[in-house]
Enzyme design. Structure first.
Site, PDB file in Angstrom:
ATOM      1  N   ASN A 121       5.904   0.481  -9.551  1.00  0.00           N
ATOM      2  CA  ASN A 121       4.991  -0.616  -9.864  1.00  0.00           C
ATOM      3  C   ASN A 121       4.213  -1.054  -8.627  1.00  0.00           C
ATOM      4  O   ASN A 121       4.761  -1.131  -7.532  1.00  0.00           O
ATOM      5  CB  ASN A 121       5.771  -1.794 -10.454  1.00  0.00           C
ATOM      6  CG  ASN A 121       6.521  -1.378 -11.703  1.00  0.00           C
ATOM      7  OD1 ASN A 121       6.206  -0.353 -12.320  1.00  0.00           O
ATOM      8  ND2 ASN A 121       7.538  -2.145 -12.060  1.00  0.00           N
ATOM      9  N   VAL A 122       2.959  -1.338  -8.839  1.00  0.00           N
ATOM     10  CA  VAL A 122       2.084  -1.760  -7.737  1.00  0.00           C
ATOM     11  C   VAL A 122       1.880  -3.276  -7.758  1.00  0.00           C
ATOM     12  O   VAL A 122       1.034  -3.797  -7.050  1.00  0.00           O
ATOM     13  CB  VAL A 122       0.719  -1.045  -7.860  1.00  0.00           C
ATOM     14  CG1 VAL A 122       0.888   0.458  -7.678  1.00  0.00           C
ATOM     15  CG2 VAL A 122       0.026  -1.376  -9.184  1.00  0.00           C
ATOM     16  N   HIS A 171       4.223   3.881  -5.194  1.00  0.00           N
ATOM     17  CA  HIS A 171       2.820   4.106  -5.593  1.00  0.00           C
ATOM     18  C   HIS A 171       1.876   3.076  -4.976  1.00  0.00           C
ATOM     19  O   HIS A 171       0.761   2.856  -5.469  1.00  0.00           O
ATOM     20  CB  HIS A 171       2.703   4.115  -7.126  1.00  0.00           C
ATOM     21  CG  HIS A 171       3.364   5.291  -7.751  1.00  0.00           C
ATOM     22  ND1 HIS A 171       3.738   5.332  -9.087  1.00  0.00           N
ATOM     23  CD2 HIS A 171       3.753   6.482  -7.235  1.00  0.00           C
ATOM     24  CE1 HIS A 171       4.318   6.503  -9.353  1.00  0.00           C
ATOM     25  NE2 HIS A 171       4.335   7.210  -8.257  1.00  0.00           N
ATOM     26  N   CYS A 200     -15.211  -2.841   4.217  1.00  0.00           N
ATOM     27  CA  CYS A 200     -14.225  -3.011   5.290  1.00  0.00           C
ATOM     28  C   CYS A 200     -14.796  -3.925   6.370  1.00  0.00           C
ATOM     29  O   CYS A 200     -15.907  -3.714   6.834  1.00  0.00           O
ATOM     30  CB  CYS A 200     -13.873  -1.648   5.882  1.00  0.00           C
ATOM     31  SG  CYS A 200     -12.806  -1.747   7.322  1.00  0.00           S
ATOM     32  N   SER A 217       9.235   5.655 -18.231  1.00  0.00           N
ATOM     33  CA  SER A 217       9.201   6.727 -19.234  1.00  0.00           C
ATOM     34  C   SER A 217       9.613   8.054 -18.610  1.00  0.00           C
ATOM     35  O   SER A 217       9.735   9.062 -19.302  1.00  0.00           O
ATOM     36  CB  SER A 217       7.783   6.839 -19.798  1.00  0.00           C
ATOM     37  OG  SER A 217       6.869   7.043 -18.719  1.00  0.00           O
TER      38      SER A 217
END
Ligand code: BV8
Length: 261
Positions: free
Chosen positions: A111-112, A128, A156, A198
């Site tokens: 999970n991010v 991730h 940036c 999953s």
């Protein structure tokens, strides 16, 4: 944590409690399912709105960003808003307690959303990446946004290069520190806990396979069957927000029964 098994509460398989209660090192892998009860849709849940006609695997790619960075940024900004307005749930909080009960615990997340960290999990391997950070496409480092912005694409602050979310897109390598640390944990743990995933996306799904090949108990927590179910030693069928607190409660009870203060 030592001593004999205790009668398991409903829904918990005695062996799972026992395996965890005698564990020296627990390796935990979480997926989108653990954040579902915080109101964050999983990747299996169909996308809605602007993105209804897309699969996440199509949007979360360098090609999609190359093709239409504004459209991909809109999706990430939508997800960021959802994540900022959500809270960790009982499943996330139970893993914080499990980390206190277990002699050693490695938490690997796909999970991010950063909800494990917000729940108070001491060490989280972001396999991730993290959606709430920006990365400079030119310098390939986490970067601040230039205040002026520059059109509706974030730039940036140090080099003016295009920014992207600091996540791993399909076809991209896992951050090497997380990759190596997660593999080491899967190769060292004596229980592997797979929660709300999953087990379809690699190399994350390969971590449980390492544990299976080593013959250490693999416990799956998921309301539905997955590709891992038929290989798992214990399957706890239900939402993680219910199963994990009960599991930790059982362990805690066992612990206090075995080690009365
Ligand atoms: C790479 C960040 C190569 C972005 C993500 C081997 C075989 C087949 C394919 C491959 C392979 N090796 C590589 C591939 C390709 C690909 C892949 O795996 N494709 C899949 C679709 C088949 N892998 C990659 O591209 C990886 N990179 O291989 O690079 C390389 C090598 C060398 C050099 C250069 C490159 C990178 C993969 C990472 C992609 N990024 N996320 C973003 O978020 O925007 S993946 C993303 O999707 C998530 O992070 C997560 O990993 C995945 C979704 O899976 P889950 O988390 O499991 O969620 P899902 O929705 O699928 O399931 C939810 C589950 O929860 C369900 O089971 C449901 O029942 C359950 N649930 C629901 N409610 C609850 C619940 N559980 C508990 N409680 C509840 N309440």
């Amino acid at each position: 944590m030592s001593g004999g098994p205790l009668p398991p509460p409903d829904g918990l398989v005695a062996g799972a409690v026992e395996a965890l209660s005698s564990a020296r090192h627990v390796c935990v892998l979480t997926g989108a399912g653990i954040s579902a009860e915080s109101g964050i849709p999983t990747f299996r849940d169909a996308l809605t709105g602007l993105w209804a006609s897309f699969r996440p695997e199509e949007l979360a790619t360098p090609e999609a960003f190359e093709r239409d960075p504004e459209f991909v940024w809109q999706w990430y900004e939508w997800r960021r808003e959802l994540i900022r307005s959500s809270q960790p749930n009982a499943g996330h909080l139970a893993l914080v307690r499990l980390a206190r009960l277990a002699p050693s615990l490695t938490l690997v997340t796909q999970n991010v959303d950063g909800l494990h960290q917000r729940a108070g999990s001491p060490l989280v391997l972001e396999y991730h990446g993290n959606i709430l950070r920006d990365r400079c496409v030119v310098e390939q480092i986490v970067a601040e946004r230039s205040p002026g912005g520059g059109g509706n694409l974030p730039r940036c602050a140090s080099c003016g290069g295009l920014l992207r979310p600091d996540v791993v897109w399909f076809g991209e390598m896992i951050p090497v520190e997380a990759l190596v640390a997660a593999e080491d944990a899967a190769n060292d743990c004596d229980v592997f806990l797979s929660i709300g995933t999953s087990s379809l996306v690699y190399p994350a799904a390969g971590l449980a396979e390492i544990a299976l090949q080593r013959g250490v108990p693999v416990i799956e927590v998921n309301p539905s069957p997955t590709d891992l179910t038929r290989h798992a030693d214990f399957v706890l069928r239900g939402p993680s927000g219910t199963i994990l607190p009960a599991l930790v409660e059982a362990l805690g009870q066992g612990d206090s029964a075995r080690n009365p203060q």
